[in-house]
Design an enzyme around this catalytic site. Structure first.
Site, PDB file in Angstrom:
ATOM      1  N   ARG A  82       7.701   5.586 -38.750  1.00 16.08           N
ATOM      2  CA  ARG A  82       6.595   4.620 -38.724  1.00 16.08           C
ATOM      3  C   ARG A  82       6.938   3.652 -39.900  1.00 16.08           C
ATOM      4  NH1 ARG A  82       3.121   6.637 -41.399  1.00 16.08           N
ATOM      5  NH2 ARG A  82       3.677   8.635 -41.440  1.00 16.08           N
ATOM      6  N   TYR A 222       9.843   3.287 -31.800  1.00 17.26           N
ATOM      7  CA  TYR A 222       9.968   4.958 -32.583  1.00 17.26           C
ATOM      8  C   TYR A 222       8.631   5.425 -32.679  1.00 17.26           C
ATOM      9  CZ  TYR A 222      12.386   8.483 -34.530  1.00 17.26           C
ATOM     10  OH  TYR A 222      13.110   9.882 -35.170  1.00 17.26           O
ATOM     11  N   GLY A 223       8.458   6.489 -32.191  1.00 15.83           N
ATOM     12  CA  GLY A 223       7.350   7.436 -32.519  1.00 15.83           C
ATOM     13  C   GLY A 223       5.794   7.073 -32.405  1.00 15.83           C
ATOM     14  N   LYS A 231      -0.828   8.135 -33.081  1.00 18.66           N
ATOM     15  CA  LYS A 231      -1.536   7.731 -34.437  1.00 18.66           C
ATOM     16  C   LYS A 231      -2.329   6.691 -34.228  1.00 18.66           C
ATOM     17  CE  LYS A 231       1.197  10.685 -36.772  1.00 18.66           C
ATOM     18  NZ  LYS A 231       0.957  12.049 -37.192  1.00 18.66           N
ATOM     19  N   HIS A 251      -5.868  14.087 -39.112  1.00 17.97           N
ATOM     20  CA  HIS A 251      -4.784  14.566 -39.262  1.00 17.97           C
ATOM     21  C   HIS A 251      -4.308  15.967 -39.619  1.00 17.97           C
ATOM     22  CE1 HIS A 251      -0.359  13.229 -40.679  1.00 17.97           C
ATOM     23  NE2 HIS A 251      -0.341  13.647 -39.362  1.00 17.97           N
ATOM     24  N   SER A 273       2.610  13.657 -43.171  1.00 16.20           N
ATOM     25  CA  SER A 273       3.729  13.915 -42.206  1.00 16.20           C
ATOM     26  C   SER A 273       4.947  14.632 -42.843  1.00 16.20           C
ATOM     27  CB  SER A 273       4.131  12.431 -41.665  1.00 16.20           C
ATOM     28  OG  SER A 273       2.877  11.751 -41.064  1.00 16.20           O
ATOM     29  N   CYS A 275       5.416  17.651 -43.930  1.00 16.76           N
ATOM     30  CA  CYS A 275       4.953  18.549 -44.559  1.00 16.76           C
ATOM     31  C   CYS A 275       4.783  19.822 -44.327  1.00 16.76           C
ATOM     32  CB  CYS A 275       3.715  18.022 -45.601  1.00 16.76           C
ATOM     33  SG  CYS A 275       3.963  16.873 -46.673  1.00 16.76           S
ATOM     34  N   GLY A 276       5.047  20.330 -42.899  1.00 10.23           N
ATOM     35  CA  GLY A 276       5.109  21.511 -42.578  1.00 10.23           C
ATOM     36  C   GLY A 276       3.961  21.682 -41.504  1.00 10.23           C
ATOM     37  N   LYS A 277       3.189  20.889 -40.857  1.00 12.28           N
ATOM     38  CA  LYS A 277       2.237  21.341 -40.139  1.00 12.28           C
ATOM     39  C   LYS A 277       2.735  22.108 -38.891  1.00 12.28           C
ATOM     40  CE  LYS A 277       0.072  17.200 -39.372  1.00 12.28           C
ATOM     41  NZ  LYS A 277       0.898  16.337 -40.223  1.00 12.28           N
ATOM     42  N   THR A 278       3.722  21.408 -38.474  1.00 11.50           N
ATOM     43  CA  THR A 278       4.249  22.234 -37.094  1.00 11.50           C
ATOM     44  C   THR A 278       4.721  23.588 -37.418  1.00 11.50           C
ATOM     45  OG1 THR A 278       5.254  20.015 -36.347  1.00 11.50           O
ATOM     46  CG2 THR A 278       6.005  22.035 -35.145  1.00 11.50           C
ATOM     47  N   ASN A 279       5.108  23.790 -38.599  1.00 10.22           N
ATOM     48  CA  ASN A 279       5.474  25.282 -38.840  1.00 10.22           C
ATOM     49  C   ASN A 279       4.464  26.233 -39.116  1.00 10.22           C
ATOM     50  OD1 ASN A 279       8.181  24.661 -38.860  1.00 10.22           O
ATOM     51  ND2 ASN A 279       8.456  24.145 -41.157  1.00 10.22           N
ATOM     52  N   ASP A 298      -0.650  18.571 -34.915  1.00  8.55           N
ATOM     53  CA  ASP A 298      -0.991  17.056 -35.557  1.00  8.55           C
ATOM     54  C   ASP A 298      -2.178  16.556 -35.816  1.00  8.55           C
ATOM     55  OD1 ASP A 298       0.513  15.111 -37.073  1.00  8.55           O
ATOM     56  OD2 ASP A 298       0.728  13.862 -35.263  1.00  8.55           O
ATOM     57  N   ASN A 388      14.304  12.072 -40.239  1.00  4.64           N
ATOM     58  CA  ASN A 388      13.037  11.921 -39.413  1.00  4.64           C
ATOM     59  C   ASN A 388      13.606  12.131 -38.047  1.00  4.64           C
ATOM     60  OD1 ASN A 388      10.310  11.314 -39.077  1.00  4.64           O
ATOM     61  ND2 ASN A 388      10.580   9.564 -38.610  1.00  4.64           N
ATOM     62  N   ARG A 390      13.665  13.742 -34.153  1.00  8.15           N
ATOM     63  CA  ARG A 390      12.661  14.405 -33.675  1.00  8.15           C
ATOM     64  C   ARG A 390      12.622  15.014 -32.516  1.00  8.15           C
ATOM     65  NH1 ARG A 390       7.262  14.035 -36.528  1.00  8.15           N
ATOM     66  NH2 ARG A 390       7.815  12.856 -38.486  1.00  8.15           N
ATOM     67  N   ARG A 421       2.576  17.996 -50.659  1.00  5.16           N
ATOM     68  CA  ARG A 421       3.980  18.534 -51.064  1.00  5.16           C
ATOM     69  C   ARG A 421       4.054  18.182 -52.701  1.00  5.16           C
ATOM     70  NH1 ARG A 421       9.300  19.308 -48.745  1.00  5.16           N
ATOM     71  NH2 ARG A 421       8.178  18.574 -46.598  1.00  5.16           N
ATOM     72  N   GLU A 518       5.506  33.555 -44.568  1.00 10.10           N
ATOM     73  CA  GLU A 518       4.826  34.239 -45.681  1.00 10.10           C
ATOM     74  C   GLU A 518       3.603  33.478 -45.868  1.00 10.10           C
ATOM     75  OE1 GLU A 518       5.949  37.090 -46.383  1.00 10.10           O
ATOM     76  OE2 GLU A 518       8.092  37.086 -46.534  1.00 10.10           O
TER      77      GLU A 518
HETATM   78  O1  SAT Z   1       3.688   8.669 -36.733  1.00 14.53           O
HETATM   79  S1  SAT Z   1       4.742   9.417 -36.158  1.00 14.53           S
HETATM   80  O2  SAT Z   1       4.076  10.329 -34.878  1.00 14.53           O
HETATM   81  O3  SAT Z   1       6.125   8.836 -35.754  1.00 14.53           O
HETATM   82  C1  SAT Z   1       5.316  10.726 -37.028  1.00 14.53           C
HETATM   83  C2  SAT Z   1       4.389  11.155 -38.308  1.00 14.53           C
HETATM   84  O4  SAT Z   1       3.961  10.806 -39.106  1.00 14.53           O
HETATM   85  O5  SAT Z   1       3.838  12.306 -38.042  1.00 14.53           O
HETATM   86 MN    MN Z   2       1.663  13.493 -38.298  1.00 11.80          MN
END
Ligand code: SAT
Ligand code: MN
Length: 604
Positions: A82, A222-223, A231, A251, A273, A275-279, A298, A388, A390, A421, A518
């Site tokens: 981005r 991109y993205g 977004k 978000h 973005s 920082c581990g949301k998916t995890n 997300d 970055n 993906r 973070r 954990e």
């Molecule tokens: O904006 S993206 O979807 O490219 C990546 C992000 O910031 O989560």
């Molecule tokens: Mn995001």
């Protein structure tokens, strides 16, 4: 070149929305594509497009035994994330964009955009992508149409949204949708050969008109710059709409946590973005017999429901996750989600035709083709995958996708979690003692920058509610809106608010808290707090656990107390910084936030 598109084409019969027909004609006249393709959303369309891109060399088909129906794509190295400095909020009044957004006069921006887009699709196909953000048929969902000259964008939208005929049906019925125009900004003359990743970084513009609800994106493939449902629509445009309509576009990941007795509670969590949301959204618990299920990783749209509680839906249908660092150890469910039918962008290619990135395996492969298409060896001084890089994968492939993911009513929220973070002095977890203090916590997020956005990484910056790059209006008004939501609801129906920080480091730079699975120990405490089954201790900055379930985890007692220490000097400085930051919002800042600072200062 004269526009030679045949507007009597059969697909026009499928479009009955007058608004869509009118806009389509305007876009064709402006962009002058060679061909127009109305996307139906079928799997066959996706496969056909992937094959065409593979024939051009833009997509690389991965080994079908190792990674069936999956592709690797390498972007232009100047188009990898981005770009916040090229992202604009064009509200009528500058003060409505606020100090954290790039504002530009809407009329002047329109003139500029007309210049960019004129003839921009010469020699290319214009794809019309009807899509729905949120479950089909939900009153919480929103439809849009992305017009794009990027087949990569189309394929990703196939995975990330509910797109095609069903969405078009809804658009026809409502005669309404959010228009999203996208071009990579590289028209072709008749003799030109195309490049593998067309883009025009010098002219990148990601533009939002929050009042008329329009998105125009130029120059990037991109993205979040190109998948405009994400977004642009689901956060920037939706946040402005949500303010007008009394709900929240955030978000945030959404997860369901089930205890050993089978009781389940839903939580949403906001982190910047990468920082581990998916995890967190799909973690495998290390506390026995507890289970996390994923509703989204997300974005969350949160609205008050008929019973007075807040309900959340995930407007997306896929994951656009950060690849580096993802492994069977760190996130087994993500690794299983991407076992096939996935698109990988800017990762490395193995000799066997599979993908690799830093952190995927402990041992590095002996040879790879890196994200720039060059030979790579473990001795190479460069990264094999872009930081970055993906993966794009359907959420339904996640082994722990929640049953309620498609529920048109959404899921009720029991807790809201904020985090960033931060390498020191922000406790592992604390609970707000009121909604108002929770709003202060969200507003107080600072986080080190990551490679999800172009520019320097590792630099601490304020990122309130993890929405800094995504709030479509004045962030000061956004804080007030959050306070209003709380005021409009019964106290006992409001989710409790928490602040977490997984990223505290010791002097040697090692993480003190092991993180990943954990983190379920913290989720368990939050779960039990919402049932009044876990105790908390008061501190000046909120409530911390009296006790955490640390069974089976070895962590030095000294380190544990470090994770919860509240240093007076540190917090005085933190509050001073926040006060200065909050002043940038001028009279848009709700005084409640300053009161929260004063309360803490007194108690320190
Ligand atoms: O904006 S993206 O979807 O490219 C990546 C992000 O910031 O989560
Ligand atoms: Mn995001």
């Amino acid at each position: 070149m004269e526009n030679n598109v045949d507007t009597t084409s059969v697909f026009y019969q499928k479009i009955t929305s007058k608004k869509l027909l009118k806009w389509l004609k305007e876009c064709i006249d402006l962009c002058q594509p060679d061909k127009v393709h109305l996307c139906d959303g079928y799997q066959s369309e996706y496969e056909q497009l992937c094959l065409e891109e593979a024939a051009k060399g833009s997509f690389i088909k991965l080994n079908k035994k190792l990674r069936p129906n999956s592709y690797l794509v390498r972007s232009n190295p100047a188009d990898v994330a981005r770009v916040e400095e090229c992202t604009f909020i064009c509200s009528e009044k500058e003060s409505d964009a606020g100090p954290t957004n790039n504002w530009f006069d809407p009329e002047r921006m329109r003139i500029k955009l007309q210049g960019f887009f004129r003839g921009c699709m010469n020699g290319r196909t214009m794809y019309i992508i009807p899509f729905c953000m949120g479950p089909l048929g939900s009153s919480l969902s929103t439809v849009g149409v992305e017009i794009s000259d990027s087949a990569y964008a189309v394929c990703n939208m196939h995975i990330m949204t509910r797109m095609g005929n069903a969405a078009l049906e809804l658009i026809n019925q409502a005669d309404n949708f959010i228009p999203c125009l996208h071009s990579v900004g590289v028209p072709l003359k008749s003799n030109d050969t195309d490049v593998k990743w067309p883009c025009c970084p010098e002219k990148r513009h990601i533009v939002h008109f929050p009042e008329s609800q329009e998105i125009w994106s130029y120059g990037s493939g991109y993205g979040g710059n190109a998948l405009l449902g994400k977004k642009c629509l689901a956060l920037r445009i939706a946040s402005a709409t949500a303010r007008r309509e009394g709900w929240l576009a955030e978000h945030m990941l959404i997860l369901g946590l089930t205890n050993p007795e089978g009781n389940k509670k839903y939580m949403a969590a906001a982190f910047p973005s990468a920082c581990g949301k998916t995890n967190l959204s799909m973690l495998q618990t290390t506390v026995p017999n507890w289970k996390v299920e994923c509703v989204g990783d997300d974005i969350a749209w949160i609205k008050p429901g008929p019973d007075g509680r807040l309900y959340a839906i995930n407007p997306e249908a896929g994951f656009f996750g950060v690849a580096p660092g993802t492994s069977i150890k760190s996130n087994p469910n993500a690794m299983l989600s991407i076992r096939g039918n996935s698109i990988f962008t800017n990762v490395a290619l193995t000799d066997k035709g599979d993908v690799w990135w830093e952190g995927m395996t402990e041992e590095k492969p002996n040879h790879l083709i890196d994200w720039k298409g060059k030979d790579w060896y473990p001795s190479s001084s460069t990264l094999a995958a872009h930081p970055n890089a993906r993966f794009t994968a359907p959420i339904e492939q996640c082994p722990c996708v929640d049953n309620e993911f498609e529920n048109i009513a959404g899921v009720p929220l029991e807790a809201i979690i904020f985090g960033g973070r931060r390498n020191s002095d922000i406790p592992l977890v604390r609970e707000a003692n009121s909604w108002q203090q929770g709003v202060f916590m969200g507003a107080s997020i600072s986080s080190e920058t990551t490679s999800a956005s172009s520019g320097e990484t590792g630099k601490l910056r304020h990122d309130p509610f993890a929405m800094l790059p995504f709030c479509g209006y004045n962030m000061g008004d956004y804080f007030s809106h959050w306070l209003e939501i709380g005021k409009g609801m019964k106290k006992d129906k409001l989710p409790k608010i928490y602040f977490v920080n997984w990223f505290n480091k010791d002097e040697k730079g090692n993480f003190i808290w092991p993180g990943f699975g954990e983190n379920s120990r913290i989720l368990k405490w939050i779960f039990e707090r919402s049932e009044d089954k876990a105790e908390a201790l008061k501190t000046a900055i909120g409530l911390i656990p009296k006790e955490l379930d640390l069974e089976g985890l070895t962590i030095k007692p000294g380190n544990l107390s470090r994770l919860f220490q509240v240093k007076k000097k540190v917090w005085q400085q933190e509050l001073k910084n926040l006060r200065t930051y909050f002043q940038t919002f001028g009279d848009h800042l709700p005084t409640e936030l300053l009161k929260e600072i004063e309360k803490i200062e007194k108690q320190l």
